[in-house]
Design an enzyme around this catalytic site. Structure first.
Site, PDB file in Angstrom:
ATOM      1  N   THR A  24     -60.410 -39.363 -49.325  1.00  0.00           N
ATOM      2  CA  THR A  24     -61.611 -38.535 -49.402  1.00  0.00           C
ATOM      3  C   THR A  24     -62.364 -38.462 -48.083  1.00  0.00           C
ATOM      4  OG1 THR A  24     -63.016 -40.362 -50.142  1.00  0.00           O
ATOM      5  CG2 THR A  24     -61.878 -39.100 -51.854  1.00  0.00           C
ATOM      6  N   ASP A  25     -63.238 -37.471 -48.015  1.00  0.00           N
ATOM      7  CA  ASP A  25     -64.118 -37.350 -46.855  1.00  0.00           C
ATOM      8  C   ASP A  25     -65.424 -38.084 -47.157  1.00  0.00           C
ATOM      9  OD1 ASP A  25     -65.615 -35.687 -48.553  1.00  0.00           O
ATOM     10  OD2 ASP A  25     -64.962 -33.837 -47.575  1.00  0.00           O
ATOM     11  N   ALA A  26     -66.389 -37.934 -46.294  1.00  0.00           N
ATOM     12  CA  ALA A  26     -67.663 -38.653 -46.449  1.00  0.00           C
ATOM     13  C   ALA A  26     -68.394 -38.293 -47.739  1.00  0.00           C
ATOM     14  CB  ALA A  26     -68.562 -38.386 -45.242  1.00  0.00           C
ATOM     15  N   ILE A  29     -65.007 -36.159 -51.602  1.00  0.00           N
ATOM     16  CA  ILE A  29     -64.099 -35.083 -52.009  1.00  0.00           C
ATOM     17  C   ILE A  29     -62.796 -35.241 -51.233  1.00  0.00           C
ATOM     18  CG2 ILE A  29     -63.743 -32.578 -51.929  1.00  0.00           C
ATOM     19  CD1 ILE A  29     -66.755 -32.276 -52.364  1.00  0.00           C
TER      20      ILE A  29
END
Length: 148
Positions: A24-26, A29
């Site tokens: 995931t990103d920050a 997601i």
């Protein structure tokens, strides 16, 4: 057949996977490029279930598979800890390439759709015919797209 390589069901390969924090990103997601990795993993496992050992393919026939073209539609996001399934269907088998449609789902909901063209190539990067034993192993799994 089922197990770590997933399973074949209703003419398609199905590979379950869990989303980890590293995917995931920050914002929690799934990072867009990870879907390409999930699809690659699923194609590899589909070949494995078809009895194709890619190391042996290169060793015995001097060819390997590489993505020639990939079109991706991102429809909905997946998030940390989601349980997903990658569904892969071979749609065409040519002399030196094959095509697949892959859908990444969460509880049956389509999140990402990929149309992938794979080329059989030699070590020098030039196209090479898919060896007859590989073609024979893949042919039962090919289901052309319906024209509509």
């Amino acid at each position: 057949m089922s197990g770590l390589s997933g399973q074949m069901a209703e003419g398609e390969h199905r590979l379950p996977l869990r989303i980890y924090y590293e995917d995931t990103d920050a914002g929690g997601i799934v990072y867009y490029a990870r879907y390409l990795q999930f699809a690659e993993r699923a194609r590899t496992e589909m070949l494995r279930l078809a009895g194709i050992d890619q190391k042996q393919l290169t060793r015995d026939h001097g060819v390997f598979f590489a993505v020639r073209r990939c079109e991706v539609d991102y429809l909905r996001p997946a998030r940390f800890d989601d349980f997903l399934e990658v569904r892969s269907r071979l749609t065409a088998l040519g002399g030196a390439r094959l095509s697949a449609v892959q859908v990444i789902c969460r509880a049956g909901e389509e999140l990402v759709r990929l149309a992938v063209e794979i080329a059989s190539i030699r070590g020098d990067g030039r196209p090479a015919r898919i060896p007859a034993p590989v073609r024979a192993a893949l042919q039962p799994f090919v289901q052309p797209l319906e024209q509509g």
